[in-house]
Scaffold this active site. Structure first.
Site, mmCIF file in Angstrom:
data_model
loop_
_atom_site.group_PDB
_atom_site.id
_atom_site.type_symbol
_atom_site.label_atom_id
_atom_site.label_comp_id
_atom_site.label_asym_id
_atom_site.label_seq_id
_atom_site.Cartn_x
_atom_site.Cartn_y
_atom_site.Cartn_z
ATOM 1 N N ASP A 185 48.599 67.112 3.405
ATOM 2 C CA ASP A 185 49.148 68.144 4.520
ATOM 3 C C ASP A 185 49.952 66.916 5.411
ATOM 4 O OD1 ASP A 185 49.702 70.446 5.943
ATOM 5 O OD2 ASP A 185 48.376 69.615 7.448
ATOM 6 N N ASP A 217 43.706 68.868 7.573
ATOM 7 C CA ASP A 217 43.049 68.851 8.852
ATOM 8 C C ASP A 217 41.796 69.883 8.749
ATOM 9 O OD1 ASP A 217 44.174 71.365 8.942
ATOM 10 O OD2 ASP A 217 45.511 70.657 10.679
ATOM 11 N N ASP A 254 44.056 74.434 6.189
ATOM 12 C CA ASP A 254 44.380 74.305 4.778
ATOM 13 C C ASP A 254 43.066 74.455 3.913
ATOM 14 O OD1 ASP A 254 46.863 72.940 5.156
ATOM 15 O OD2 ASP A 254 45.709 71.280 6.165
#
Length: 649
Positions: free
Chosen positions: A350, A544, A548
């Site tokens: 990400d 994080d 997610d």
């Protein structure tokens, strides 16, 4: 006080365990000394001189029996209990049968006596057990340091004095006091005081973290300097420290495929070699009639075949790898995830908060002719002074001077495109190109990638400020290190604009990126990447841990970073990086690969040596002393090799 009693009980339990280990060490040392003395008397002919023949044989039997019983009574007891419960085939059973059989050779007086070998096998087996206990204890140290983050009490203020209470008894919203030198017992927000926090036990980071009123603190950190008043935001059971302790305690339950294979292998292998030893002795004895010789071969076969080296060193290697990873603030939820990480060849990131800092910063100020940077930034900061929007906060942070809000009037948001305000009598507009167009002003384009904040003063375009999410300092090195570790593809997924994603990907040297994705799109993209993986390759997703969770769960290995204090991260991920450094991903991969290399070194070494000695034993070439090396020697070498997994490079 209940907390004090619980603490005392815990200390007594630890002390009893330590005394038990010390007692075993003293017992083995005593047995070794007695064995050495008896062996010397036997070899020097003292027993023969005193008792004559065959008296010396029976004296030798009785004397060697003393160190054998001292050293091995617990092994014999365990073997007997296992037989009674229908679980005969383990290393204790093999040791018991082989050593008792060696002593039983006294009933064949014409053969060379083997009491010394019988006692030696038991003694050195126990020495190997001590090595194992030492190795496990050493590998537990880093994890024990993690376990020591558990607080014993929390300070609650009442009647003008502090009272120590069990952290479980502290209600959410209560104010607790953390004195210098104490651990923060529960997650919360500082309401009063300023201090430095040592987060090393959680993150592996040696640099202290400064906190003051308004800062969030997590349990497990050590308060170093000032007194802190903290308003708790979670019950103790849901605090970071409790989640981590639960994670560490459960790590050994999730076994790797290799570890499970060795366990299953030992269950089949042990009865198979026991049957082979019996068959060897019976068939050889029936065919040749030399029963003592073939019984001895069968006993030697039993000693060599003991699977100690495998059943000890393989789990110990994984345990050492998990312990080594914890030293750098990487928590692995089980050896299965460590094994999976070693096979990862695609890492998907990400962007925001993982490869970038996740906070807006002013990266460029471009004034128009007739204006300077300070003028543009000052007027923008004043116009944004009443806003808490992240962009406004970044502008005020860049200005870094006191703002006299008395100079600001008529501040108002303009249709979501920016703000208008009167600053010291000047009409100021701050916002995007649509805001400028609405006021008949031409906004100038910019080559710097980021969010454009245009500034106009008194109807004239003064310049623009570029705000962007900055790349983490070690992000580029992380990608380079991962490629060096054998990662084939490094992919970035982001909901950000195409040009921003392209800029970050170019800076970091990423192999692939996908921009303007919604959370559901990220899952679809990971599914597509997983479908493209080969049979042996695996995919890791790094995020994080807050937004997610679905992707972390779907990936072969979910890695949450910067997770100190993040419940979602600890819950959803397979591996948790406690700090914000992506470089620890490459270090974790290195630990995983090293652990698996050590595991297979031990498996191949142990099986190869045992196979050679088993063949030699079957042909009568290997004696009991070589069998001792084939069992205990190989186990000790494998254990020492397994301990290397704890050393983090």
């Amino acid at each position: 006080m209940s907390t004090a009693k619980a603490s005392d009980a815990k200390k007594k339990k630890k002390r009893r365990k330590k005394e038990s280990q010390e007692h075993k060490l003293h017992r083995i040392l005593l047995a070794l000394v007695i064995f050495a003395v008896v062996y010397a008397l036997d070899e020097l002919g003292v027993l023969a001189a005193i008792f004559g023949e065959p008296g010396a044989l029976y004296a030798s039997f009785a004397l060697f029996l003393v160190p054998f019983i001292i050293a091995g009574h617990d092994v014999l007891e365990k073997a007997w209990n296992n037989i009674r419960h229908g679980k005969a085939f383990d290393e204790s059973f093999l040791m018991a049968v082989a050593t008792i059989g060696a002593f039983a050779m006294v009933f064949f007086p014409d053969t060379e006596p083997h009491m010394a070998e019988g006692a030696a096998v038991m003694l050195f087996y126990q020495v190997g057990e001590l090595f194992q206990a030492y190795a496990v204890g050493k590998s537990r140290k880093s994890i024990a340091a993690m376990m020591d983050i558990a607080p014993d009490y929390a300070n609650v203020e009442g009647d003008g004095r502090l009272e120590q209470v069990d952290p479980d008894e502290v209600a959410v919203g209560s104010v607790i006091v953390v004195k210098p030198g104490e651990r923060v017992p529960i997650d919360g927000v500082v309401t009063e005081g300023a201090s430095q926090l040592d987060t090393a036990a959680l993150t592996g980071e040696s640099v202290p973290r400064h906190v003051e009123a308004g800062a969030e603190v997590v349990s497990g950190c050590i308060n170093m300097t000032g007194v802190l008043h903290v308003r708790t935001t979670k019950p103790f059971g849901e605090s970071t420290v409790s989640r981590i302790l639960e994670l560490v305690e459960n790590a050994t339950e999730k076994k790797a495929k290799t570890e499970n294979f060795i366990t299953r292998f030992a269950r089949v292998y042990t009865p198979a070699v026991t049957g082979s030893a019996v068959a060897l002795a019976l068939i050889g004895g029936l065919v040749t009639g030399a029963w003592p010789d073939w019984i001895l071969r069968g006993l030697t076969f039993l000693v060599v075949s003991c699977p100690c080296a495998l059943v000890i060193s393989v789990p110990l290697s994984f345990f050492g790898g998990i312990g080594g990873a914890s030293q750098i603030g990487v928590l692995v939820k089980g050896s299965n995830y460590l094994e999976a990480l070693s096979e990862v060849d695609t890492v998907v990131f990400d962007k925001t908060g993982t490869l970038t800092n996740g906070t807006f910063e002013v990266v460029a100020i471009h004034p128009e002719t007739g204006y300077d940077e300070a003028f543009v930034l000052e007027h923008a900061a004043y116009a944004e002074s009443f806003s808490d929007h992240p962009i406004a906060v970044s502008v005020k942070k860049a200005y870094d001077k006191g703002i006299d809000q008395a100079l600001v009037a008529n501040a108002a948001e303009e249709s979501g495109h920016g703000v208008a305000a009167t600053v010291d009598g000047h009409e100021v507009l701050v916002g995007n190109d649509k805001l400028m167009a609405a006021h008949g002003l031409a906004a100038h384009p910019c080559d710097v990638v980021g969010t454009m904040l245009h500034v106009a003063v008194d109807g004239a375009y003064a310049g623009h400020i570029v705000i962007a999410d900055t790349v983490k300092a070690d992000a580029a090195q992380t990608i380079a290190d991962l490629h060096a570790e054998g990662i084939r593809r490094c992919v970035m997924l982001t909901g950000d604009r195409e040009e921003v994603a392209a800029d970050v990907a170019k800076k970091l040297g990423l192999d692939e990126y996908h921009a303007q994705l919604l959370p559901a799109d990220k899952v679809e993209r990971v599914e597509a990447l997983l479908a493209a993986e080969g049979e042996k390759g695996k995919l890791a997703f790094v995020g994080d841990g807050i937004n997610d969770a679905p992707v972390l769960t779907r990936a072969d290995v979910g890695i949450a970073m910067g997770a100190m204090g993040s419940d979602a991260a600890i819950e959803a991920a397979d591996i948790v990086l406690m700090d914000d450094k992506p470089s620890n991903i490459a270090r974790a991969k290195r630990v995983a690969r090293k652990t698996m290399r050590i595991v297979w070194e031990n498996i191949v070494f142990a099986l190869a040596v045992k196979l050679v000695i088993l063949v030699l034993a079957a042909f009568g070439v290997a004696n009991m002393w070589l069998a001792v090396f084939g069992d205990v020697g190989v186990a000790i070498i494998a254990i020492l090799n397994a301990m290397r997994a704890m050393q983090v490079e």
